[in-house]
Scaffold this motif. Structure first.
Motif, short mmCIF file in Angstrom:
data_model
loop_
_atom_site.label_atom_id
_atom_site.label_comp_id
_atom_site.label_asym_id
_atom_site.label_seq_id
_atom_site.Cartn_x
_atom_site.Cartn_y
_atom_site.Cartn_z
N GLU B 241 0.85 -1.20 0.00
CA GLU B 241 0.00 0.00 0.00
C GLU B 241 0.88 1.25 0.00
OE1 GLU B 241 -3.39 0.36 -0.25
OE2 GLU B 241 -3.21 -1.76 -0.75
N MET B 242 1.93 1.20 0.82
CA MET B 242 2.85 2.34 0.89
C MET B 242 3.56 2.54 -0.45
SD MET B 242 6.09 2.99 3.41
CE MET B 242 5.35 2.81 4.99
N GLN B 243 3.92 1.44 -1.08
CA GLN B 243 4.61 1.51 -2.37
C GLN B 243 3.75 2.21 -3.42
OE1 GLN B 243 5.22 -2.27 -4.32
NE2 GLN B 243 7.22 -1.64 -5.16
N ILE B 287 2.43 9.95 2.68
CA ILE B 287 3.46 8.97 3.04
C ILE B 287 3.62 8.92 4.57
CG2 ILE B 287 5.97 8.50 2.96
CD1 ILE B 287 5.84 9.64 0.02
N ILE B 290 0.65 6.90 6.21
CA ILE B 290 0.70 5.43 6.08
C ILE B 290 1.91 4.86 6.84
CG2 ILE B 290 1.95 5.30 3.86
CD1 ILE B 290 -0.12 3.01 3.19
N THR B 291 3.00 5.64 6.88
CA THR B 291 4.18 5.19 7.63
C THR B 291 3.84 5.10 9.11
OG1 THR B 291 5.62 6.29 6.04
CG2 THR B 291 6.61 5.69 8.13
#
Lengths: 132, 300
Positions: B241-243, B287, B290-291
């Protein structure tokens, strides 16, 4: 002075295997750079390749050490992500080997370090370090 | 294009030599064999995993970048040491060993030697729980932490200890734990970077966050290899998902032939190439969110 203290402590801590001796030897040459990674080069008859993501505006140094402290027949070359060769620690014009290669990085990306041994010279190791 | 990059990464990672058969899902056990049977995942041989793990930048670099960019030390964003007793599974211990390792690096870069003792204690607890505590001589490290003059040496020793742990885990076919330590450290480092960047609105730090696009592609590749473990599969989904968010970040690279100079007796490459990162503030916020979500799941 600091680097000698660190070398001594590493040796004491280590239980003292050859590879740790070599790491300590390499780290002692960092001279203001911060230690990041160790690469074991246990088969010096072969070329070895490692990759690392280098970061823009950081300076890196790759140092080669051998058991006898004199990696005179070894070299490291650095390539970018597209395998363009940037430079080598071996000066072909003057037939001279250097123990280190430094890189002032201006482009973040994957880089490849290729270690080469002209003559088998026993176990070697290398450390990567950086400063900003 | 993405497939080409992925394939290149696989080839590069596997060029290190013959592999060990550490994972049952590797068809035939040949190091050049890759199993793509499970959905969207690639099972890599151990040598390839080790090659990728060595590629990932140390969280120490992140901390130095933050400090040099003027980021102030902020203890509140670190994982409190009291949490270490909550991690009972090997999965959680390995991930949070990486988290505390990154925190320790951050603390050492800011030369908070006394604070580092508490974090070393947490590192010791988790390392002992994974039977890798032998790589830390805590008594010596504690003595060194007593003086700010030893900050560089302390940093070098703990870095060396983590490198030795990494080598040991691969020797013992425990590459999954090595990957979890790596991942925990990277997520913690990115979280510290994001928190600092949002507070300072520093474009240099935004750029550094955007550059992690290169790293996350490697991490997703390597973590996907262990998706047969349900815990790791969930983590891997989060990373994917982060990618997807990172995919919107643009990085351009221009190659120009470099120059070589001898500086202090060492051949030094003077780079003429350059990279540029195009990342917006809203992308940084996305970012960062989500991190933080992923990091909070890891440390809870």
């Amino acid at each position: 002075m600091k680097k000698f203290i660190f070398t001594g402590i590493l040796l004491l801590l280590a239980g003292v295997s050859n590879s740790q001796f070599k790491t300590a030897d390499c780290v002692a040459k960092l001279n203001g750079f911060t230690f990041l990674k160790t690469y074991k080069l246990d088969n010096p008859s072969k070329e070895s390749e490692f990759s690392y993501v280098f970061s823009k505006d950081n300076s890196y140094i790759i140092i080669i050490c051998s058991k006898d402290g004199n990696p005179s027949e070894s070299s490291v070359s650095l390539f970018d992500a597209n395998k363009n060769m940037l430079a080598s620690s071996y000066d072909e014009a003057n037939k001279r080997h250097y123990y280190a290669l430094a890189y002032n990085c201006k482009a973040t990306g994957m880089y490849y370090m290729k270690f080469k041994f002209d003559k088998p010279s026993g176990d070697c190791s290398s450390v990567l370090a950086f400063k900003r | 294009m993405k497939k080409v990059i992925l394939f290149s990464v696989l080839l590069a990672a596997m060029s290190c030599g013959s592999g060990n058969q550490s994972n049952d899902a590797v068809i035939g056990g040949d190091s050049s064999t890759v199993d793509t049977a499970s959905s969207n995942s690639v099972v890599l041989p151990q040598d390839a995993v080790e090659g990728i793990v060595k590629t990932i930048p140390s969280p120490i670099e992140t901390s130095v970048i933050i400090k040099k960019a003027g980021g102030e030390y902020n203890k509140a964003i670190l994982n409190p040491t009291e949490n270490s007793k909550n991690y009972s599974s090997s999965f959680k211990k390995a991930l949070n060993l990486g988290v505390y390792g990154a925190d320790l690096g951050y603390i050492n870069i800011y030369e908070k030697n006394k604070e580092s003792l508490y974090y070393l204690q947490s590192v010791k607890e988790l390392a002992d729980g994974l039977n890798i505590g032998q790589f830390f001589d805590f008594e010596t490290i504690k003595r060194m932490a007593g003086s700010s003059k030893n900050a560089d040496s302390l940093l070098n020793i703990t870095t060396d200890n983590f490198n030795q742990i990494n080598d040991y885990l691969f020797q013992k076919n425990r590459s999954d734990q090595s990957v979890l330590i790596l991942l925990g450290g990277w997520i913690e480092g990115l979280n510290i970077m994001c928190e600092t960047a949002i507070k300072s609105k520093n474009p240099k730090l935004y750029e550094k966050i955007g550059e992690q696009k290169i790293v996350i592609d490697q991490l997703v590749l390597v973590i996907s290899s262990f998706e047969s473990d349900a815990n790791i599969r969930e983590l891997s989904m989060g990373m994917k998902e982060m990618q997807k968010i990172f995919e919107k970040v643009e990085i351009t690279y221009t190659y120009k032939e470099s120059k070589m100079e001898i500086v202090d007796g060492i051949p030094t490459i003077v780079d003429k190439s350059e990279s540029k990162v195009n990342i917006s503030e809203s992308q940084v916020l996305e970012i960062a969110k989500i991190t933080k979500d992923l990091r909070d799941k890891i440390v809870k």
